[in-house]
Motif scaffolding. Structure first.
Motif, PDB file in Angstrom:
ATOM      1  N   CYS A  30     -18.847 -23.517 101.035  1.00 56.37           N
ATOM      2  CA  CYS A  30     -20.016 -23.629 101.888  1.00 56.37           C
ATOM      3  C   CYS A  30     -20.680 -24.981 101.644  1.00 56.37           C
ATOM      4  O   CYS A  30     -20.344 -25.693 100.703  1.00 56.37           O
ATOM      5  N   ALA A  31     -21.616 -25.289 102.481  1.00 52.74           N
ATOM      6  CA  ALA A  31     -22.310 -26.572 102.401  1.00 52.74           C
ATOM      7  C   ALA A  31     -23.480 -26.502 101.441  1.00 52.74           C
ATOM      8  O   ALA A  31     -24.020 -25.440 101.160  1.00 52.74           O
ATOM      9  N   GLY A  32     -23.862 -27.645 100.952  1.00 52.52           N
ATOM     10  CA  GLY A  32     -25.037 -27.771 100.104  1.00 52.52           C
ATOM     11  C   GLY A  32     -25.623 -29.159 100.281  1.00 52.52           C
ATOM     12  O   GLY A  32     -24.994 -30.036 100.869  1.00 52.52           O
ATOM     13  N   VAL A  33     -26.823 -29.344  99.777  1.00 56.84           N
ATOM     14  CA  VAL A  33     -27.511 -30.623  99.889  1.00 56.84           C
ATOM     15  C   VAL A  33     -28.030 -31.015  98.514  1.00 56.84           C
ATOM     16  O   VAL A  33     -28.695 -30.217  97.844  1.00 56.84           O
ATOM     17  N   VAL A  34     -27.723 -32.236  98.072  1.00 61.09           N
ATOM     18  CA  VAL A  34     -28.278 -32.741  96.819  1.00 61.09           C
ATOM     19  C   VAL A  34     -29.762 -33.002  97.070  1.00 61.09           C
ATOM     20  O   VAL A  34     -30.124 -33.735  97.992  1.00 61.09           O
ATOM     21  N   VAL A  35     -30.616 -32.389  96.242  1.00 61.04           N
ATOM     22  CA  VAL A  35     -32.057 -32.473  96.507  1.00 61.04           C
ATOM     23  C   VAL A  35     -32.803 -33.436  95.599  1.00 61.04           C
ATOM     24  O   VAL A  35     -33.972 -33.732  95.851  1.00 61.04           O
ATOM     25  N   ASN A  36     -32.154 -33.907  94.516  1.00 64.30           N
ATOM     26  CA  ASN A  36     -32.822 -34.923  93.688  1.00 64.30           C
ATOM     27  C   ASN A  36     -31.790 -35.671  92.857  1.00 64.30           C
ATOM     28  O   ASN A  36     -30.621 -35.296  92.787  1.00 64.30           O
ATOM     29  N   GLY A  37     -32.231 -36.697  92.186  1.00 65.70           N
ATOM     30  CA  GLY A  37     -31.344 -37.541  91.403  1.00 65.70           C
ATOM     31  C   GLY A  37     -30.738 -36.883  90.182  1.00 65.70           C
ATOM     32  O   GLY A  37     -29.785 -37.404  89.609  1.00 65.70           O
ATOM     33  N   ASP A  38     -31.287 -35.759  89.760  1.00 64.72           N
ATOM     34  CA  ASP A  38     -30.723 -35.032  88.620  1.00 64.72           C
ATOM     35  C   ASP A  38     -29.493 -34.222  89.004  1.00 64.72           C
ATOM     36  O   ASP A  38     -28.868 -33.602  88.152  1.00 64.72           O
ATOM     37  N   GLY A  39     -29.166 -34.209  90.283  1.00 61.08           N
ATOM     38  CA  GLY A  39     -27.980 -33.504  90.740  1.00 61.08           C
ATOM     39  C   GLY A  39     -28.197 -32.075  91.186  1.00 61.08           C
ATOM     40  O   GLY A  39     -27.241 -31.338  91.396  1.00 61.08           O
ATOM     41  N   TYR A  40     -29.444 -31.643  91.351  1.00 66.73           N
ATOM     42  CA  TYR A  40     -29.685 -30.294  91.857  1.00 66.73           C
ATOM     43  C   TYR A  40     -29.198 -30.193  93.294  1.00 66.73           C
ATOM     44  O   TYR A  40     -29.445 -31.087  94.106  1.00 66.73           O
ATOM     45  N   VAL A  41     -28.518 -29.089  93.581  1.00 65.30           N
ATOM     46  CA  VAL A  41     -27.963 -28.860  94.914  1.00 65.30           C
ATOM     47  C   VAL A  41     -28.571 -27.586  95.481  1.00 65.30           C
ATOM     48  O   VAL A  41     -28.610 -26.551  94.809  1.00 65.30           O
ATOM     49  N   ALA A  42     -29.047 -27.655  96.710  1.00 63.34           N
ATOM     50  CA  ALA A  42     -29.556 -26.468  97.409  1.00 63.34           C
ATOM     51  C   ALA A  42     -28.453 -25.954  98.326  1.00 63.34           C
ATOM     52  O   ALA A  42     -27.795 -26.730  99.024  1.00 63.34           O
ATOM     53  N   THR A  43     -28.245 -24.649  98.301  1.00 59.46           N
ATOM     54  CA  THR A  43     -27.249 -24.022  99.164  1.00 59.46           C
ATOM     55  C   THR A  43     -27.726 -22.610  99.477  1.00 59.46           C
ATOM     56  O   THR A  43     -28.682 -22.112  98.891  1.00 59.46           O
ATOM     57  N   ALA A  44     -27.056 -21.948 100.378  1.00 55.68           N
ATOM     58  CA  ALA A  44     -27.391 -20.566 100.722  1.00 55.68           C
ATOM     59  C   ALA A  44     -27.046 -19.646  99.545  1.00 55.68           C
ATOM     60  O   ALA A  44     -26.042 -19.848  98.860  1.00 55.68           O
ATOM     61  N   SER A  45     -27.855 -18.648  99.325  1.00 53.80           N
ATOM     62  CA  SER A  45     -27.638 -17.712  98.232  1.00 53.80           C
ATOM     63  C   SER A  45     -26.258 -17.065  98.303  1.00 53.80           C
ATOM     64  O   SER A  45     -25.595 -16.880  97.287  1.00 53.80           O
ATOM     65  N   ARG A  46     -25.804 -16.741  99.495  1.00 54.52           N
ATOM     66  CA  ARG A  46     -24.513 -16.064  99.646  1.00 54.52           C
ATOM     67  C   ARG A  46     -23.357 -16.871  99.069  1.00 54.52           C
ATOM     68  O   ARG A  46     -22.311 -16.343  98.742  1.00 54.52           O
ATOM     69  N   CYS A  47     -23.558 -18.180  98.939  1.00 52.21           N
ATOM     70  CA  CYS A  47     -22.501 -19.051  98.426  1.00 52.21           C
ATOM     71  C   CYS A  47     -22.206 -18.803  96.954  1.00 52.21           C
ATOM     72  O   CYS A  47     -21.077 -18.941  96.515  1.00 52.21           O
ATOM     73  N   VAL A  48     -23.214 -18.463  96.173  1.00 50.29           N
ATOM     74  CA  VAL A  48     -23.036 -18.320  94.734  1.00 50.29           C
ATOM     75  C   VAL A  48     -23.403 -16.934  94.219  1.00 50.29           C
ATOM     76  O   VAL A  48     -23.162 -16.614  93.061  1.00 50.29           O
ATOM     77  N   HIS A  49     -23.962 -16.112  95.057  1.00 51.72           N
ATOM     78  CA  HIS A  49     -24.408 -14.779  94.652  1.00 51.72           C
ATOM     79  C   HIS A  49     -23.211 -13.875  94.387  1.00 51.72           C
ATOM     80  O   HIS A  49     -22.226 -13.899  95.115  1.00 51.72           O
ATOM     81  N   THR A  50     -23.302 -13.059  93.351  1.00 52.11           N
ATOM     82  CA  THR A  50     -22.197 -12.175  92.995  1.00 52.11           C
ATOM     83  C   THR A  50     -22.222 -10.842  93.738  1.00 52.11           C
ATOM     84  O   THR A  50     -21.303 -10.046  93.589  1.00 52.11           O
TER      85      THR A  50
END
Length: 116
Positions: A30-50
């Motif tokens: 799935c897609a994600g967006v880098v949100v800051n210089g520390d490398g945090y990535v925002a993505t939909a919960s369904r992408c990583v949720h168990t």
């Protein structure tokens, strides 16, 4: 972003376990967006949720496919809904979490492992 899932599906009502000796493995993306210089990535919960809308759902689909392949399931959508209601995706031992490996890929920059 790619997520590699590995686990088994257990019917909580009957105790039947699906996935054989090796378990199921599936990779989702799935897609994600880098949100800051520390490398945090925002993505939909369904992408990583168990849960059933994430990795467990992908493993449930594999179990339903196996059951359909041997004639135990006719309506795959109904069988998936029944898995969501009465099954659990888990690791190699009862009630342990599924294995999940998250890999973030940056076009032109390679990839790196990530945590959720």
């Amino acid at each position: 972003m790619k997520v590699a899932w590995h686990g088994w599906v257990r019917d909580k009502r009957t105790g039947e376990v699906f996935g054989g000796a090796a378990g199921y493995s599936v990779t989702t993306s799935c897609a994600g967006v880098v949100v800051n210089g520390d490398g945090y990535v925002a993505t939909a919960s369904r992408c990583v949720h168990t849960g059933a809308l994430g990795g467990a759902g992908a493993l449930f689909d594999l179990a339903v496919n196996d059951l359909a392949g041997v004639g135990r399931v006719g309506d795959r959508a109904k069988a998936h809904a029944e898995m969501v209601a009465g099954a659990v995706a888990e690791g190699a031992t009862v009630d342990s979490p599924v294995d999940r490996a998250i890999q973030v890929e940056w076009p032109g920059h390679g990839s790196a492992p990530a945590t959720a």
